[in-house]
Write a protein that holds these residues in place. Structure first.
Motif, PDB file in Angstrom:
ATOM      1  N   ALA A  15     -24.597  32.938  10.790  1.00 39.44           N
ATOM      2  CA  ALA A  15     -23.882  33.712   9.765  1.00 39.44           C
ATOM      3  C   ALA A  15     -22.566  33.035   9.391  1.00 39.44           C
ATOM      4  N   LEU A  16     -21.873  32.513  10.379  1.00 44.77           N
ATOM      5  CA  LEU A  16     -20.624  31.810  10.100  1.00 44.77           C
ATOM      6  C   LEU A  16     -20.876  30.559   9.265  1.00 44.77           C
ATOM      7  N   LEU A  17     -21.887  29.792   9.612  1.00 48.33           N
ATOM      8  CA  LEU A  17     -22.227  28.596   8.851  1.00 48.33           C
ATOM      9  C   LEU A  17     -22.636  28.961   7.425  1.00 48.33           C
ATOM     10  N   TYR A  18     -23.418  30.016   7.294  1.00 46.81           N
ATOM     11  CA  TYR A  18     -23.823  30.487   5.963  1.00 46.81           C
ATOM     12  C   TYR A  18     -22.607  30.872   5.127  1.00 46.81           C
ATOM     13  N   LEU A  19     -21.682  31.616   5.715  1.00 46.95           N
ATOM     14  CA  LEU A  19     -20.484  32.029   4.967  1.00 46.95           C
ATOM     15  C   LEU A  19     -19.617  30.837   4.581  1.00 46.95           C
ATOM     16  N   ILE A  20     -19.530  29.836   5.455  1.00 43.66           N
ATOM     17  CA  ILE A  20     -18.752  28.639   5.130  1.00 43.66           C
ATOM     18  C   ILE A  20     -19.363  27.935   3.922  1.00 43.66           C
ATOM     19  N   PHE A  21     -20.691  27.828   3.897  1.00 37.68           N
ATOM     20  CA  PHE A  21     -21.350  27.197   2.758  1.00 37.68           C
ATOM     21  C   PHE A  21     -21.288  28.074   1.517  1.00 37.68           C
ATOM     22  N   LEU A  22     -21.419  29.388   1.673  1.00 40.54           N
ATOM     23  CA  LEU A  22     -21.415  30.296   0.524  1.00 40.54           C
ATOM     24  C   LEU A  22     -20.062  30.311  -0.169  1.00 40.54           C
ATOM     25  N   VAL A  23     -18.988  30.373   0.603  1.00 38.87           N
ATOM     26  CA  VAL A  23     -17.644  30.427   0.029  1.00 38.87           C
ATOM     27  C   VAL A  23     -17.265  29.071  -0.561  1.00 38.87           C
ATOM     28  N   GLY A  24     -17.840  28.009  -0.048  1.00 39.32           N
ATOM     29  CA  GLY A  24     -17.561  26.686  -0.577  1.00 39.32           C
ATOM     30  C   GLY A  24     -16.491  25.940   0.181  1.00 39.32           C
ATOM     31  N   ILE A  25     -16.206  26.357   1.390  1.00 38.56           N
ATOM     32  CA  ILE A  25     -15.211  25.655   2.208  1.00 38.56           C
ATOM     33  C   ILE A  25     -15.710  24.241   2.505  1.00 38.56           C
ATOM     34  N   VAL A  26     -17.004  24.138   2.828  1.00 36.00           N
ATOM     35  CA  VAL A  26     -17.641  22.847   3.071  1.00 36.00           C
ATOM     36  C   VAL A  26     -18.854  22.772   2.144  1.00 36.00           C
ATOM     37  N   PRO A  27     -19.023  21.674   1.399  1.00 29.81           N
ATOM     38  CA  PRO A  27     -20.213  21.575   0.540  1.00 29.81           C
ATOM     39  C   PRO A  27     -21.475  21.376   1.378  1.00 29.81           C
ATOM     40  N   VAL A  28     -22.581  21.879   0.861  1.00 28.89           N
ATOM     41  CA  VAL A  28     -23.858  21.743   1.555  1.00 28.89           C
ATOM     42  C   VAL A  28     -24.288  20.278   1.468  1.00 28.89           C
ATOM     43  N   PRO A  29     -24.543  19.627   2.612  1.00 29.92           N
ATOM     44  CA  PRO A  29     -24.902  18.215   2.569  1.00 29.92           C
ATOM     45  C   PRO A  29     -26.285  17.982   1.958  1.00 29.92           C
ATOM     46  N   LEU A  30     -26.411  16.918   1.198  1.00 24.97           N
ATOM     47  CA  LEU A  30     -27.661  16.449   0.588  1.00 24.97           C
ATOM     48  C   LEU A  30     -28.247  17.402  -0.443  1.00 24.97           C
ATOM     49  N   VAL A  31     -27.465  18.368  -0.921  1.00 26.92           N
ATOM     50  CA  VAL A  31     -27.934  19.320  -1.929  1.00 26.92           C
ATOM     51  C   VAL A  31     -26.909  19.361  -3.056  1.00 26.92           C
ATOM     52  N   PRO A  32     -27.355  19.213  -4.315  1.00 29.96           N
ATOM     53  CA  PRO A  32     -26.401  19.314  -5.428  1.00 29.96           C
ATOM     54  C   PRO A  32     -25.737  20.694  -5.467  1.00 29.96           C
ATOM     55  N   ALA A  33     -24.527  20.736  -5.948  1.00 31.52           N
ATOM     56  CA  ALA A  33     -23.757  21.985  -5.970  1.00 31.52           C
ATOM     57  C   ALA A  33     -24.436  23.060  -6.803  1.00 31.52           C
ATOM     58  N   SER A  34     -25.072  22.674  -7.926  1.00 31.30           N
ATOM     59  CA  SER A  34     -25.729  23.678  -8.764  1.00 31.30           C
ATOM     60  C   SER A  34     -26.903  24.330  -8.037  1.00 31.30           C
ATOM     61  N   VAL A  35     -27.642  23.535  -7.274  1.00 25.64           N
ATOM     62  CA  VAL A  35     -28.771  24.075  -6.510  1.00 25.64           C
ATOM     63  C   VAL A  35     -28.252  24.978  -5.394  1.00 25.64           C
ATOM     64  N   ALA A  36     -27.215  24.551  -4.705  1.00 26.52           N
ATOM     65  CA  ALA A  36     -26.642  25.360  -3.630  1.00 26.52           C
ATOM     66  C   ALA A  36     -26.108  26.683  -4.169  1.00 26.52           C
ATOM     67  N   ASP A  37     -25.478  26.649  -5.347  1.00 34.13           N
ATOM     68  CA  ASP A  37     -24.961  27.887  -5.940  1.00 34.13           C
ATOM     69  C   ASP A  37     -26.076  28.846  -6.334  1.00 34.13           C
ATOM     70  N   ALA A  38     -27.244  28.310  -6.655  1.00 34.66           N
ATOM     71  CA  ALA A  38     -28.368  29.165  -7.035  1.00 34.66           C
ATOM     72  C   ALA A  38     -29.129  29.698  -5.820  1.00 34.66           C
ATOM     73  N   VAL A  39     -29.203  28.920  -4.747  1.00 38.22           N
ATOM     74  CA  VAL A  39     -30.034  29.285  -3.602  1.00 38.22           C
ATOM     75  C   VAL A  39     -29.272  30.104  -2.564  1.00 38.22           C
ATOM     76  N   LEU A  40     -28.036  29.757  -2.297  1.00 37.15           N
ATOM     77  CA  LEU A  40     -27.299  30.404  -1.196  1.00 37.15           C
ATOM     78  C   LEU A  40     -27.171  31.923  -1.324  1.00 37.15           C
ATOM     79  N   PRO A  41     -26.922  32.487  -2.506  1.00 34.54           N
ATOM     80  CA  PRO A  41     -26.830  33.961  -2.552  1.00 34.54           C
ATOM     81  C   PRO A  41     -28.139  34.679  -2.220  1.00 34.54           C
ATOM     82  N   THR A  42     -29.277  34.033  -2.453  1.00 33.12           N
ATOM     83  CA  THR A  42     -30.563  34.693  -2.187  1.00 33.12           C
ATOM     84  C   THR A  42     -31.099  34.402  -0.791  1.00 33.12           C
ATOM     85  N   LEU A  43     -30.449  33.554  -0.041  1.00 30.72           N
ATOM     86  CA  LEU A  43     -30.929  33.152   1.281  1.00 30.72           C
ATOM     87  C   LEU A  43     -31.063  34.321   2.266  1.00 30.72           C
TER      88      LEU A  43
END
Length: 96
Positions: A15-43
């Protein structure tokens, strides 16, 4: 360490790792930002639905294989009889 403690620790870390990626503190590695912004809220919903499907499968598989374990069947019938006798002793009508 009990299973519950281990599960709580792993779930908290996830949950902590998910929140760090969701808020954008650390970018998701190997995934474009647009894809991460679309996928992370539905995870979380995907995890919930996948867990529910897995648990329903486990219940179904257990029911399918239930007759393959006659010892468990006899033990279950004994538990039911014991529970009914216990409730009858206390004045509860269990045979309807």
């Amino acid at each position: 360490m009990t299973r519950a403690t281990r599960f709580a620790m792993l779930a908290g870390c996830a949950a902590l790792l998910y929140l760090i990626f969701l808020v954008g503190i650390v970018p998701v590695p190997l995934v474009p930002a647009s894809v991460a912004d679309a996928v992370l809220p539905t995870l979380p919903w995907w995890v919930l639905v996948s867990t529910g499907a897995y648990l329903l499968f486990q219940v179904g598989w257990g029911l399918y294989n239930f007759n393959d374990t006659p010892q468990a069947y006899d033990e279950l019938l004994l538990d039911i009889k014991t529970a009914k006798d216990y409730l009858r002793e206390r004045g509860v009508s269990v045979d309807a």
